[in-house]
Each structure stands twice: as C-alpha cells, then as structure tokens.
Scaffold this motif. Structure first.
Motif, PDB file in Angstrom:
ATOM      1  N   SER A  46      26.592  -4.445  -3.174  1.00 17.30           N
ATOM      2  CA  SER A  46      25.769  -3.271  -3.459  1.00 17.30           C
ATOM      3  C   SER A  46      26.589  -2.253  -4.245  1.00 17.30           C
ATOM      4  O   SER A  46      27.722  -1.944  -3.877  1.00 17.30           O
ATOM      5  CB  SER A  46      25.261  -2.646  -2.154  1.00 17.30           C
ATOM      6  OG  SER A  46      24.409  -3.544  -1.480  1.00 17.30           O
ATOM      7  N   ILE A  47      26.004  -1.735  -5.321  1.00 12.15           N
ATOM      8  CA  ILE A  47      26.741  -0.822  -6.206  1.00 12.15           C
ATOM      9  C   ILE A  47      26.387   0.637  -5.927  1.00 12.15           C
ATOM     10  O   ILE A  47      27.221   1.438  -5.562  1.00 12.15           O
ATOM     11  CB  ILE A  47      26.451  -1.155  -7.690  1.00 12.15           C
ATOM     12  CG1 ILE A  47      26.682  -2.639  -7.956  1.00 12.15           C
ATOM     13  CG2 ILE A  47      27.326  -0.289  -8.592  1.00 12.15           C
ATOM     14  CD1 ILE A  47      28.103  -3.094  -7.788  1.00 12.15           C
TER      15      ILE A  47
ATOM     16  N   ASP B 288      23.600  -5.540  -6.610  1.00 12.19           N
ATOM     17  CA  ASP B 288      22.356  -4.890  -6.214  1.00 12.19           C
ATOM     18  C   ASP B 288      22.410  -3.393  -6.486  1.00 12.19           C
ATOM     19  O   ASP B 288      23.360  -2.712  -6.088  1.00 12.19           O
ATOM     20  CB  ASP B 288      22.096  -5.136  -4.723  1.00 12.19           C
ATOM     21  CG  ASP B 288      20.751  -4.600  -4.275  1.00 12.19           C
ATOM     22  OD1 ASP B 288      19.787  -4.700  -5.049  1.00 12.19           O
ATOM     23  OD2 ASP B 288      20.669  -4.079  -3.150  1.00 12.19           O
ATOM     24  N   ASP B 289      21.397  -2.902  -7.197  1.00 14.24           N
ATOM     25  CA  ASP B 289      21.227  -1.464  -7.416  1.00 14.24           C
ATOM     26  C   ASP B 289      22.322  -0.893  -8.309  1.00 14.24           C
ATOM     27  O   ASP B 289      23.011   0.062  -7.946  1.00 14.24           O
ATOM     28  CB  ASP B 289      21.192  -0.732  -6.069  1.00 14.24           C
ATOM     29  CG  ASP B 289      20.509   0.628  -6.183  1.00 14.24           C
ATOM     30  OD1 ASP B 289      19.780   0.834  -7.162  1.00 14.24           O
ATOM     31  OD2 ASP B 289      20.714   1.465  -5.287  1.00 14.24           O
ATOM     32  N   ILE B 290      22.485  -1.444  -9.492  1.00 12.70           N
ATOM     33  CA  ILE B 290      23.466  -0.959 -10.457  1.00 12.70           C
ATOM     34  C   ILE B 290      22.775   0.068 -11.361  1.00 12.70           C
ATOM     35  O   ILE B 290      21.654  -0.154 -11.818  1.00 12.70           O
ATOM     36  CB  ILE B 290      24.075  -2.131 -11.252  1.00 12.70           C
ATOM     37  CG1 ILE B 290      25.260  -1.661 -12.084  1.00 12.70           C
ATOM     38  CG2 ILE B 290      23.046  -2.848 -12.097  1.00 12.70           C
ATOM     39  CD1 ILE B 290      26.094  -2.803 -12.654  1.00 12.70           C
ATOM     40  N   TRP B 291      23.456   1.181 -11.594  1.00  9.54           N
ATOM     41  CA  TRP B 291      22.815   2.311 -12.261  1.00  9.54           C
ATOM     42  C   TRP B 291      23.296   2.563 -13.690  1.00  9.54           C
ATOM     43  O   TRP B 291      22.546   3.073 -14.510  1.00  9.54           O
ATOM     44  CB  TRP B 291      23.029   3.590 -11.439  1.00  9.54           C
ATOM     45  CG  TRP B 291      22.201   3.652 -10.198  1.00  9.54           C
ATOM     46  CD1 TRP B 291      22.379   2.943  -9.058  1.00  9.54           C
ATOM     47  CD2 TRP B 291      21.040   4.454  -9.982  1.00  9.54           C
ATOM     48  NE1 TRP B 291      21.416   3.246  -8.131  1.00  9.54           N
ATOM     49  CE2 TRP B 291      20.581   4.180  -8.665  1.00  9.54           C
ATOM     50  CE3 TRP B 291      20.342   5.383 -10.750  1.00  9.54           C
ATOM     51  CZ2 TRP B 291      19.450   4.804  -8.127  1.00  9.54           C
ATOM     52  CZ3 TRP B 291      19.232   6.011 -10.208  1.00  9.54           C
ATOM     53  CH2 TRP B 291      18.789   5.712  -8.910  1.00  9.54           C
ATOM     54  N   THR B 292      24.550   2.261 -13.994  1.00 12.05           N
ATOM     55  CA  THR B 292      25.110   2.695 -15.271  1.00 12.05           C
ATOM     56  C   THR B 292      25.796   1.554 -16.011  1.00 12.05           C
ATOM     57  O   THR B 292      26.225   0.560 -15.416  1.00 12.05           O
ATOM     58  CB  THR B 292      26.154   3.812 -15.063  1.00 12.05           C
ATOM     59  OG1 THR B 292      27.255   3.287 -14.301  1.00 12.05           O
ATOM     60  CG2 THR B 292      25.538   4.993 -14.317  1.00 12.05           C
TER      61      THR B 292
ATOM     62  N   MET C 168      23.595 -11.690 -11.310  1.00 12.63           N
ATOM     63  CA  MET C 168      22.224 -11.203 -11.186  1.00 12.63           C
ATOM     64  C   MET C 168      22.242  -9.718 -10.840  1.00 12.63           C
ATOM     65  O   MET C 168      22.999  -9.278  -9.967  1.00 12.63           O
ATOM     66  CB  MET C 168      21.483 -11.996 -10.109  1.00 12.63           C
ATOM     67  CG  MET C 168      19.980 -11.831 -10.150  1.00 12.63           C
ATOM     68  SD  MET C 168      19.141 -13.035  -9.075  1.00 12.63           S
ATOM     69  CE  MET C 168      17.439 -12.737  -9.551  1.00 12.63           C
ATOM     70  N   PHE C 169      21.430  -8.945 -11.551  1.00 17.29           N
ATOM     71  CA  PHE C 169      21.327  -7.497 -11.346  1.00 17.29           C
ATOM     72  C   PHE C 169      20.018  -7.143 -10.659  1.00 17.29           C
ATOM     73  O   PHE C 169      19.007  -7.808 -10.848  1.00 17.29           O
ATOM     74  CB  PHE C 169      21.255  -6.777 -12.697  1.00 17.29           C
ATOM     75  CG  PHE C 169      22.557  -6.524 -13.375  1.00 17.29           C
ATOM     76  CD1 PHE C 169      23.746  -6.993 -12.871  1.00 17.29           C
ATOM     77  CD2 PHE C 169      22.583  -5.793 -14.562  1.00 17.29           C
ATOM     78  CE1 PHE C 169      24.938  -6.757 -13.516  1.00 17.29           C
ATOM     79  CE2 PHE C 169      23.761  -5.547 -15.216  1.00 17.29           C
ATOM     80  CZ  PHE C 169      24.941  -6.033 -14.699  1.00 17.29           C
ATOM     81  N   THR C 170      20.021  -6.046  -9.898  1.00 19.24           N
ATOM     82  CA  THR C 170      18.805  -5.263  -9.707  1.00 19.24           C
ATOM     83  C   THR C 170      19.138  -3.866 -10.227  1.00 19.24           C
ATOM     84  O   THR C 170      20.207  -3.323  -9.942  1.00 19.24           O
ATOM     85  CB  THR C 170      18.368  -5.171  -8.233  1.00 19.24           C
ATOM     86  OG1 THR C 170      19.342  -4.443  -7.480  1.00 19.24           O
ATOM     87  CG2 THR C 170      18.200  -6.554  -7.636  1.00 19.24           C
ATOM     88  N   THR C 171      18.250  -3.313 -11.028  1.00 14.07           N
ATOM     89  CA  THR C 171      18.522  -2.011 -11.629  1.00 14.07           C
ATOM     90  C   THR C 171      17.212  -1.310 -11.967  1.00 14.07           C
ATOM     91  O   THR C 171      16.173  -1.958 -12.162  1.00 14.07           O
ATOM     92  CB  THR C 171      19.376  -2.152 -12.906  1.00 14.07           C
ATOM     93  OG1 THR C 171      19.664  -0.853 -13.436  1.00 14.07           O
ATOM     94  CG2 THR C 171      18.683  -2.998 -13.958  1.00 14.07           C
ATOM     95  N   ARG C 172      17.267   0.007 -12.022  1.00 14.37           N
ATOM     96  CA  ARG C 172      16.114   0.790 -12.445  1.00 14.37           C
ATOM     97  C   ARG C 172      16.173   1.098 -13.940  1.00 14.37           C
ATOM     98  O   ARG C 172      15.229   1.651 -14.492  1.00 14.37           O
ATOM     99  CB  ARG C 172      16.058   2.108 -11.667  1.00 14.37           C
ATOM    100  CG  ARG C 172      16.025   1.916 -10.169  1.00 14.37           C
ATOM    101  CD  ARG C 172      15.891   3.234  -9.441  1.00 14.37           C
ATOM    102  NE  ARG C 172      16.123   3.069  -8.010  1.00 14.37           N
ATOM    103  CZ  ARG C 172      15.948   4.026  -7.116  1.00 14.37           C
ATOM    104  NH1 ARG C 172      15.524   5.220  -7.494  1.00 14.37           N
ATOM    105  NH2 ARG C 172      16.189   3.811  -5.837  1.00 14.37           N
TER     106      ARG C 172
END
Length: 912
Positions: free
Chosen positions: A220-221, A272-276, A297-301
């Motif tokens: 988790s990032i 998981d949850d990388i922002w930048t 594998m990423f999850t990102t907004r």
C-alpha cells in the motif's frame, strides 16, 4: 452532539471518582464539585435529546458547543488541581519546614481552584438561561429514536460483496497472464469508493494468478509515504533481514536487493493506491525487466500516473455499477444472509435511494449498512434526507457518507471519529482500538459487562453499518483486525476537526493549529518537527505517534513529551525507539494508556507506580528480560499489562517480565491481561485472587518452586480466554483448564503425555505445543477436538517417528504447522481428514521422507509453505517432475525455500 455528550459523561465519571475519594479535595471545594456534578447530569439528559436536532438548527448546535466548552474547562480545572496536589504531596511530607510549605502551597492551590470553579459555575448558569433565550427548552418534545435495531442479529460479513465486476476480473486476469513477455504495468483507475482495491484483491487471490506467478507481493502506497519504508516493506515480503542489516543499506542498496531477488522470477507486484508520478519513479528501479511475463499492477485515482508508469499499457478505467448491479449490491448489504431480497413495500423507496448513489459501490455499501438497522417506516425519511442534502451542493459521496455518520447512535459517533488517529491504509488491531476507547472514556458501562465487552459490541456495530471493514478474524472467529476506507477516514478526520475532537499532524507542523487540540495524532515524519515547537498545548489529553520510520528520541524531545503534557490520558509511542523510560513518566498521573511498541527497555522505572489511573500498559522490547518494580502494586486501575517481542524476532526470542520483590498484585482487582511474566514471590497470597484474568502468560522457573502455587490457583480463573505457560516439565496431572471461555492454549515444556480429549477445553480453537517431547502420536487425541482451528506442533513437541490423521479427523482445522520435529519420518493423512484446511507449514522437519498421499484430497488447501527442508524432500515437490507433485498440484500457492530468503505473503486489506 455525541462528542459533547461523551465529554460530559467523562467529566461526570471524573467528578464522581473524586467525590468518592473525598481526601483529594479539601474543605470548601466538595460542595462546589457536587454542584457541578448535579448540573452536568441535567445537561447530559438534554444533550441526548439534542442529538437529532442540531444538524438542522443552528441554535441547538451553538448551545451544544457551549456545553462542550464549559465541560472541557471544568475537566481542565479538576485535572490540573489533582496534578498539583499530587506533586505537592510527593515532596511535602519530608521535614517540618517542607510540611509547612506543603500546607501553604496547598491552600494557595485550593483558593485558585475555588475561584476557577466559581467562574465555571457562572458560565453554566449563563448556558442554562440561554436555553430559554434560544427558545430550545422544549427540544425533547417529539424526539424519537432514529436507529431501532430491527435486525441486530445479522451476521458479520467476512468479505465485501463482489457484484458487477466479474467481466472486469476476467479481462484483467488475462492481461496479467497473457500478452507480451515484457515487464509491463497494468493500472486500475477510478475515483475513490469505486471498488479498485476490492477488484484488485480478487485478482491477486485468483487461483490462476497464484499459480502463474512465482512471487507475489502487495504494498500500500497512499498519499504520504517514505521511500525507504516502502522498499523495506517490499524486502520484508520476501526476505528475513535484521533491523541492523536494513539500517546499513541506503536507498540504492535496498532497490538493488529487491531487484537481485526478483531476477529470473516471474513476479507480480501490486502497488495499491498510488497517487503521484514520483512514487513510481522512487520504486521502478527495484523491478527488473527479465522479459518473462512479470507484471506490476496499480490502483490509482490519477490516470496520468498510470500513463507515466507505462505509456504502452492503456489504463483500465473502472466503471460505475449498472442499475441492476447497484440494486443487487444494495440488497446484499441491506438484507445480509437473506435470500428473499427487499420486501415489496420497501422496494420503491429503496430503488430511489440506490439511484442517488449513481452506481458508486462505497456509497451503496454505506447506505445499505445504514438501512439494515432501520425499521421499514424510517426508509422514507432516509430517502428525503438524501434529496435534501443534494440542494446543498456538496460532493455526492460526502453527502451520503455524512448521512451515515449522522445516523450513528450518539455512543458510536466518538468511537467512529477516533479512527482518524490511525494513518491511511493502517490495519489496526481490534483489542488495541478497544483499549484506547476505554482509556479515552468513550465507552459507557452497561450492566455487568466489562468495558471491553461493550467496546467489542460497538466495533461489531460499526462493521455491520459498513463504516469500517473487517480485515482478519482470530482463531476463535472473533474480530482480530480492521481497516477503514480512506474516504470514510477523511470523513472521520473532518468531523473530528470540526468538533475539536482530534488534530492530525503531518510533516508541516502548524503550532497554532494544535493549541486547542484535545487529542493529537502525529503521522509520517512529523515527530521531530513537533517536539521542536516552543509553544505548549496545556489542554492536550492524548498523543499518539504513528511515524512511518523509527525515530530515536533525544533527551530534550523526551522531556517535551513527559513534562510538556501534564494532563495526558493516552501516550502511544508507536514505532518510536525508546531506550528507557525516565522517572518523569511518573508525573503523568492521569495517564490511562501507555504504549511503547518499539523499545529496547530493560526495566520500568519505580515511578511507574505513580500512574495509579493507568489501565493499559503495552511494552514491546528487543531485550529478553524486562524488570518490573514492585511499585506496580500501586497501579490499582490496571486492566492490561502485556509484554511481547517485536514481530520480526518474536518467533526466535520471547520477552519475559521479572516482577521484583513481593508486590500485592491482588490489589489490582481489574487485571484482565498479564502476559508474559516469570513466576516469583509475587504469586504468594495474590495469584488466586486475580479471578478477572482473561489472558495469562507465565514462565515457571526450572526448579518448579512456584509451580504448585500456580497449579493450585489456575482452576479459579473462570474468565480465562487465553493461557500461555512455559516450564521445564509439566506434571502428568497437569490441570488442563476446562473453562467454557478458554480458546487459546500455548504450552512450552515437557509433557509426559497428552490428556484425554475430554479433558481439553471444549471451545479450544488454537493450540501450540513446544518442547513437549511427546512419544505417542499427539494427533490421535488432537484430531478429535471439534473446534480446533489452529494447531502448531513446534520445536521437539513430538519425539516419535510416525503420526497420522485419520478420516474425519480435525473437522475444523484451518492452519497446521509442523516445525523442527527432528524425529518425524512418516506422516499419513487418510482421505476425509482435515476437510477445512487452508494453510500447511512444514519447517525444519529434517527426517520427514515425503508429503502424505492424502494431501491430494484436501481441496480446500490454499497455501503450502516448506522451509528449511532437505534437498531430497524439496526435489520431490518440483512442478510436473517431482514424485510428490501430484499430491499438491491443486494448491494455488506453494512456497519452497530456506530461512535466508523466507517468503511472506502479504494479503491486502479488506476494503470496499
């Protein structure tokens, strides 16, 4: 309002406690305190009625804020007075001159507190009169309950319901396993609450994915991260390295260590949850491209982050749920465990409510959790509330989440707001959270139940309402750990800030923002910056430090903590490297919770006995022995005293507390946890009176001098749930407890033989045996324990050469560990044995010839770990060519390695 009611409740308890201990207050103050107590009781009754009114009525909201402020003022006056009197008494009764000085100073203190209480009384009179001025004196008329528990017995859902993403799952699994062999990045993109983590977790645990990749890791990032911590977390997924080894490496060496390990492996890394973009740039060099089908594998907004990481891979943009999918998810959450779905008379309102969620899974889950506890007649009010909120122009998700927060019963609101103390993506232990709730005074007594039992019910209710998520269950099926979605965490923080309930400090510390905080949580790397501030925060009641790196406090920083916050109730030094606790810790007489979870403590100072209000003391130390002064007997409010080793060394070294002298621990009648301490003089005359113990860990000396005392009184511990005993040898008539509540048993020492299965506790769910030296096969007895879920046979617990699991044996066993059973040669498993087994771990059984044939029939088995076994044994497990491959080819995750490169599978948190 709930926070104001909680503040008043806590103040009332404090006033009652001081009135009972009349000696604390001198003449002239008691009457004033009794007046305060009576007046605040009247206010508390009104506050409960105000709960449902203040959101739409600014007059009520202002009045509630006034009550809360004056309650805080009264609490500050009382606590400061008690603090000063306690300090005076500690140094006042030595010599005649000092005694006169003490009396003089005490009279001055008494005069000051009398004046301060008189000012507070005037404020209270003004506030009481203002009810008429505001026109809110009859607020209770028409107020009714808004949260009837019409389905209170609904079972807890262990996993979020997975609805609508089946095709997405298949598409992404194909992308991971097929396509070009180059190293590539697969990104799942979407707004918060859309289900990115839930979908990715489902993919990560997919059977085909587990078999396809040699190595997997989940990291988790989050928005705030430290590069070094992330790299160390990745290393800890694969290797066991000491803290000293990791400290010696710089960031480049850490990246190289990971890259070196991943060479020649087909790996899957989930971030998981990388922002930048910077976060990816900080990590990417650790992931080598061996042209073998490895994937990140990423999850990102942020779609730009996905394109920056791999411009050749199109980001997978997660969609919103369709109408039918939304309705299906809503029904599953609103009517858990029921096949009939939504009653016809509620369907119209229900569908209109779901429509307002616009296919956002988190909104549907939360609103479903809210309605699952509503009576049918209240559904229409919820529908209208959502519509009314739309006019205010707030973001859609915030409106729905806020509605669920406002609907919480008043006693749950402060419990929910408290979750903001934990960092983003933090998985918190249920027991710790409940202990913090107790220390903060957020829980109210209910009949004969303990506060911990009340707290567990509150936690269950928050889970049922989908305000927090269950992450892990204990071996007994209870709640072990939880996590909170970042959007709900944002909600708790914003509401807590508005209520002046909690302040979060990050790297950029604003001195002014902390001046009125009652609770302070220090995250990321803000500890050094905060302790360097010149300004003080006299009203601070709690300091909780959750840094991402281990800080080593300097002397001036320690004094800032121990001298600067005289009224602290909670001090949680999470991951702060404490070398020793100074004597100044004894001045924090209001302290109720003290956590030192990353220390190198060798002893506790004698001044610890001054902490007579302390309820929970948690010490994690790298040392083998922690010396405990006899002054511990003064801590008569102590409920939990737990010593343990850090997780990275816990399997190899266990800390033991040595209680000095002959303290009267029977005076600590509320003690529920005592683990793990050495038997000694302290046991005489008091052990049998600690009948409220729920968890006990004790080390009997080699000579057995205190064993008889222990065996005599162990049968009186009727409330015991967890027992850990260490000794050189246990007698053949060892009194195995038969208590109905005992679920965990750990015995370290020689046993002549196991007792009959009828002598074991009926509800035993976890059993660990070490150095038992049993000569007869223990499985013959243990496999008949119907509720056993976890079994660990470790370190010479069995000296025989053969053991067997018969058909229908171990009906509920889920986890089985065999470690260092050096004499074991043959293991037989009949078809039908261990039908629920999920995890099998074999470690250092050097003479074991092969795996049992019956493993091929255990279709539930998800994970096999084989560590430190001979080459011949490991060769039999080789894919497609090993002699034992047919026994294990159905197992999704197989890990075969030596300790030097021990693999640890990190399961992602359970998030919506």
């Amino acid at each position: 309002m709930a926070i104001a009611e909680s503040v008043v409740e806590l103040l009332l308890q404090k006033l009652v406690d001081q009135l009972i201990q009349e000696a604390i207050f001198l003449r002239g103050v008691r009457d004033q305190v009794e007046w305060l107590e009576a007046e605040f009781r009247r206010m508390r009754c009104f506050l409960k009625d105000a709960d449902s009114k203040q959101e739409g009525d600014g007059r009520v909201k202002n009045w509630v804020q006034d009550v809360k402020d004056v309650a805080y003022d009264a609490e500050d006056v009382i606590d400061t007075f008690v603090f000063k009197i306690a300090n005076l008494r500690r140094r006042g009764f030595v010599g005649r001159i000092r005694r006169y000085a003490f009396i003089f100073n005490e009279l001055i203190t008494l005069h000051k507190v009398g004046s301060q209480i008189e000012r507070i009384k005037n404020k209270i009179r003004t506030i009481s009169e203002s009810r008429s001025t505001y026109g809110i004196e009859n607020i209770s008329q028409g107020a009714g309950s808004s949260s009837q528990d019409w389905r209170l017995t609904s079972p807890l859902a262990q996993e979020p319901d997975f609805v609508g993403f089946e095709k997405d799952l298949e598409t992404l699994v194909a992308q991971l396993m097929e396509g070009k062999p180059r190293h590539c990045v697969i990104s799942v993109v979407g707004m918060g609450g859309l289900g990115k983590t839930t979908l990715t977790k489902k993919i990560y645990n997919n059977t085909r994915v587990e078999k396809h990749f040699h190595s997997r890791a989940w990291i988790s990032i989050s928005q705030e991260y430290a590069v070094r911590d992330l790299l160390q977390n990745i290393i800890n997924c694969y290797m066991v390295l000491s803290e000293e080894e990791l400290k010696k490496m710089n960031i480049f060496q850490l990246r190289h260590k990971i890259s070196e390990y991943l060479q020649e492996k087909r790996y899957l890394i989930v971030l998981d949850d990388i922002w930048t973009n910077e976060a990816w740039d900080d990590l990417k060099d650790a992931f080598p491209d061996m042209n073998n089908g490895s994937r990140v594998m990423f999850t990102t907004r942020n779609k730009d982050v996905a394109l920056h990481a791999d411009a050749q891979s199109l980001p997978y943009e997660l969609r919103f749920l369709e109408t039918d999918e939304s309705w299906e998810l809503f029904c599953k959450k609103t009517f858990p465990g029921q096949d009939i779905g939504c009653p016809q008379e509620l369907e119209k309102s229900g569908r209109e409510i779901v429509e307002k969620c616009h296919g956002l899974p988190l909104a549907i889950v939360v609103i479903g959790g809210l309605l699952s506890r509503k009576e049918p007649r209240e559904w229409e009010n919820v529908r209208k509330s959502i519509s009314w909120q739309f006019v205010k122009g707030q973001p859609q998700i915030s409106r729905i989440l806020s509605l669920s927060y406002r609907d919480l019963p008043y006693h749950l609101k402060p419990c929910f707001l408290y979750l903001g103390v934990f960092p983003e993506d933090y998985k918190f232990r249920a027991k710790k959270l409940i202990q913090l709730w107790v220390a903060e005074g957020l829980l109210q007594r209910r009949g004969d139940e303990t506060l911990e039992e009340v707290g567990e019910d509150c936690l269950k209710e928050l889970i049922q309402r989908s305000m927090i998520q269950l992450a892990n269950r204990s071996s007994s099926g209870g709640i072990k750990s939880c996590c909170i979605h970042d959007l709900l965490r944002d909600l708790s923080i914003s509401e807590a800030k508005e209520e002046k309930f909690l302040q979060i400090q990050h790297e950029n510390v604003d001195a002014l923002s902390t001046s009125m905080a009652r609770r302070l949580a220090i995250h990321h790397n803000a500890l050094s910056e905060y302790t360097s501030l010149k300004s003080s925060t006299p009203c601070l009641r709690s300091v909780l430090i959750y840094t991402q790196v281990v800080d080593r406090l300097e002397r001036k920083q320690e004094m800032f903590l121990y001298r600067g916050f005289k009224l602290l109730r909670v001090l949680d030094l999470n991951k702060v490297a404490i070398q020793k606790l100074p004597n100044e810790i004894g001045a924090l007489i209001h302290l109720r919770y003290l956590g030192c979870t990353r220390s190198r403590l060798e002893r506790l100072p004698s001044s610890i006995g001054n902490l007579q209000n302390l309820q929970t003391l948690i010490v994690t130390t790298y040392n083998k022995i922690l010396n405990i002064p006899s002054q511990i007997e003064k801590m008569q409010q102590l409920r939990h005293f737990q010593l343990k080793s850090p997780s990275e060394v816990g399997a190899y070294q266990e800390v033991i507390g040595v209680i000095e002298g002959h303290p009267r621990l029977d005076r600590i009648s509320n003690l529920q946890t005592l683990s793990c301490v050495k038997a000694g003089e302290w046991m005489h005359g008091c052990l049998g009176k600690l009948t409220n113990l729920r968890k006990l860990g004790i080390c009997l000396d080699n000579e057995g001098a205190y064993a008889e005392v222990f065996y005599e009184f162990i049968v009186k511990f009727y409330c015991l749930q967890s027992l850990r005993v260490e000794g050189k040898q246990f007698p053949s008539n060892f009194p195995f407890p038969r208590f109905p509540m005992l679920s965990k048993l750990r015995l370290k020492g020689k046993l002549e033989k196991l007792p009959e299965f009828t002598e074991f506790p009926k509800n035993l769910t976890k059993l660990t045996l070490l150095f038992s030296e049993l000569k007869q096969d223990p499985l013959a007895t243990l496999e008949t324990l119907k509720n056993l879920r976890v079994l660990k046979l470790r370190d010479s617990s069995f000296f025989g050469v053969e053991m067997a699991c018969t058909a229908q044996g171990f009906p509920r066993l889920e986890s089985f560990q065999l470690r260092r059973l050096h004499e074991l040669e043959k293991w037989r498993v009949e078809e039908g044995a261990m039908p629920s087994l999920l995890h099998l771990h074999i470690n250092g059984c050097l003479n074991l010839e092969k795996l049992p044939e019956g493993l091929q029939h255990i279709t539930t088995l998800k994970k096999l770990e084989v560590w430190n076994m001979p080459d011949e044994f490991k060769e039999r497990l080789q894919q497609d060519r090993g002699e034992d491959w047919h026994k294990i080819h159905h197992i999704p995750f197989i890990n075969i390695r030596d300790t030097e490169t021990t693999f640890k599978a990190l399961a992602p948190p359970v998030l919506v």
